[in-house]
Design a protein around this motif. Structure first.
Motif, mmCIF file in Angstrom:
data_model
loop_
_atom_site.group_PDB
_atom_site.id
_atom_site.type_symbol
_atom_site.label_atom_id
_atom_site.label_comp_id
_atom_site.label_asym_id
_atom_site.label_seq_id
_atom_site.Cartn_x
_atom_site.Cartn_y
_atom_site.Cartn_z
ATOM 1 N N PRO A 81 0.824 -1.209 0.000
ATOM 2 C CA PRO A 81 0.000 0.000 0.000
ATOM 3 C C PRO A 81 0.857 1.257 0.000
ATOM 4 N N ASP A 82 0.337 2.306 -0.598
ATOM 5 C CA ASP A 82 1.020 3.587 -0.608
ATOM 6 C C ASP A 82 1.051 4.135 0.815
ATOM 7 N N ARG A 85 -1.559 6.833 1.423
ATOM 8 C CA ARG A 85 -2.904 6.283 1.463
ATOM 9 C C ARG A 85 -3.152 5.564 2.780
ATOM 10 N N PHE A 98 -4.874 12.950 1.193
ATOM 11 C CA PHE A 98 -3.875 12.461 0.235
ATOM 12 C C PHE A 98 -3.395 13.593 -0.671
ATOM 13 N N ALA A 102 0.464 14.598 -0.523
ATOM 14 C CA ALA A 102 1.215 14.210 -1.724
ATOM 15 C C ALA A 102 1.853 15.415 -2.399
ATOM 16 N N ASP A 105 5.074 15.978 -0.209
ATOM 17 C CA ASP A 105 5.983 14.865 0.082
ATOM 18 C C ASP A 105 7.101 14.777 -0.944
ATOM 19 N N ASP A 109 10.858 7.409 1.316
ATOM 20 C CA ASP A 109 10.350 6.417 2.268
ATOM 21 C C ASP A 109 9.718 7.128 3.462
#
Length: 240
Positions: A81-82, A85, A98, A102, A105, A109
């Motif tokens: 999974p992301d 998410r 999200f 996103a 980000d 990692d």
């Protein structure tokens, strides 16, 4: 009485003088080609080898069909999974969570603590968007003051997570982050309550859209920090 010659196997009587004439006029007989009689052992061996080769080919075809058939019907392993998410799934507004995280980000990692910080940063940016409004009347001007206060509370939450940009959450810091975010959300709700009686306008509509996003972002951040222990466990991490 004429003598006769009886050919055995034919049962035909031929006069003797005709027989002598036949021997006198007999043409030379060509040598017949030797007839090759197949070796039964060699033929049997060839047949066995042919059958064996065919059997091996059939087994190979059946094996390949089984392998490819199994691979085509066997489901592929699910992709991991992301991380964003996974974190946003604990929130009330996962889609806006999200989208907000996103966009900020840049880590290859990310972990739950980093994603929490990015979520709070999105709250700060949205508070600035709410304050960047001109006109709208007295209620909007009051809201601008409330969003100044909300932006300050968001800054306090960022400081509680680690002012140097590195998130180092402890139980006390988690409690502080929740306190500051809750205070910012109270400012936002007070603002929206004051706007209910205002006449609709283009400026007011834009302000309400930005205020609605701010509410979602703060709510998402509160949900992430409230579930931080479970999220860290899913990532195989522990609280500092």
């Amino acid at each position: 009485m004429e003598s006769v010659n009886i050919y055995k196997g034919y049962g035909k009587v031929v006069p003797l003088d005709m027989e002598d004439q036949h021997h006198q006029q007999q043409l030379p007989i060509h040598k017949q080609q030797p007839i090759t009689i197949p070796n039964p052992r060699r033929s049997s061996t060839a047949a066995i080898l042919a059958v064996s080769a065919l059997s091996i080919t059939l087994i190979a075809v059946i094996t390949l069909a089984a392998v490819f058939g199994a691979s085509s019907t066997h489901p592929r392993a699910a992709a991991p999974p992301d991380p964003i998410r996974l974190v946003c799934n604990v929130t009330r507004y996962p889609d806006s969570c999200f989208a907000a995280i996103a966009a900020l980000d840049a880590s290859p990692d990310p972990d739950p603590e980093l994603l929490l910080r990015l979520s709070v940063r999105a709250c700060s940016a949205q508070a600035a968007a709410c304050r960047n409004v001109s006109g709208g009347g007295e209620a909007v001007q009051e809201c601008l003051g409330l969003y100044d206060d909300a932006a300050s509370r968001i800054g306090d939450a960022m400081e509680a997570m680690g002012g140097d940009g590195k998130v180092r959450l402890t139980e006390d810091r988690i409690s502080d982050v929740q306190t500051w975010l809750s205070a910012a959300l109270t400012d936002q709700e007070t603002c929206l309550d004051g706007l209910e009686e205002m006449k609709e306008s283009a400026d007011l509509e834009e302000f309400k859209v930005n205020a609605g996003k701010f509410k979602e972002y703060v709510s998402n951040s509160l949900a992430i920090v409230a579930n931080i222990h479970a999220l860290l466990q899913q990532f195989g991490l522990q609280l500092h």
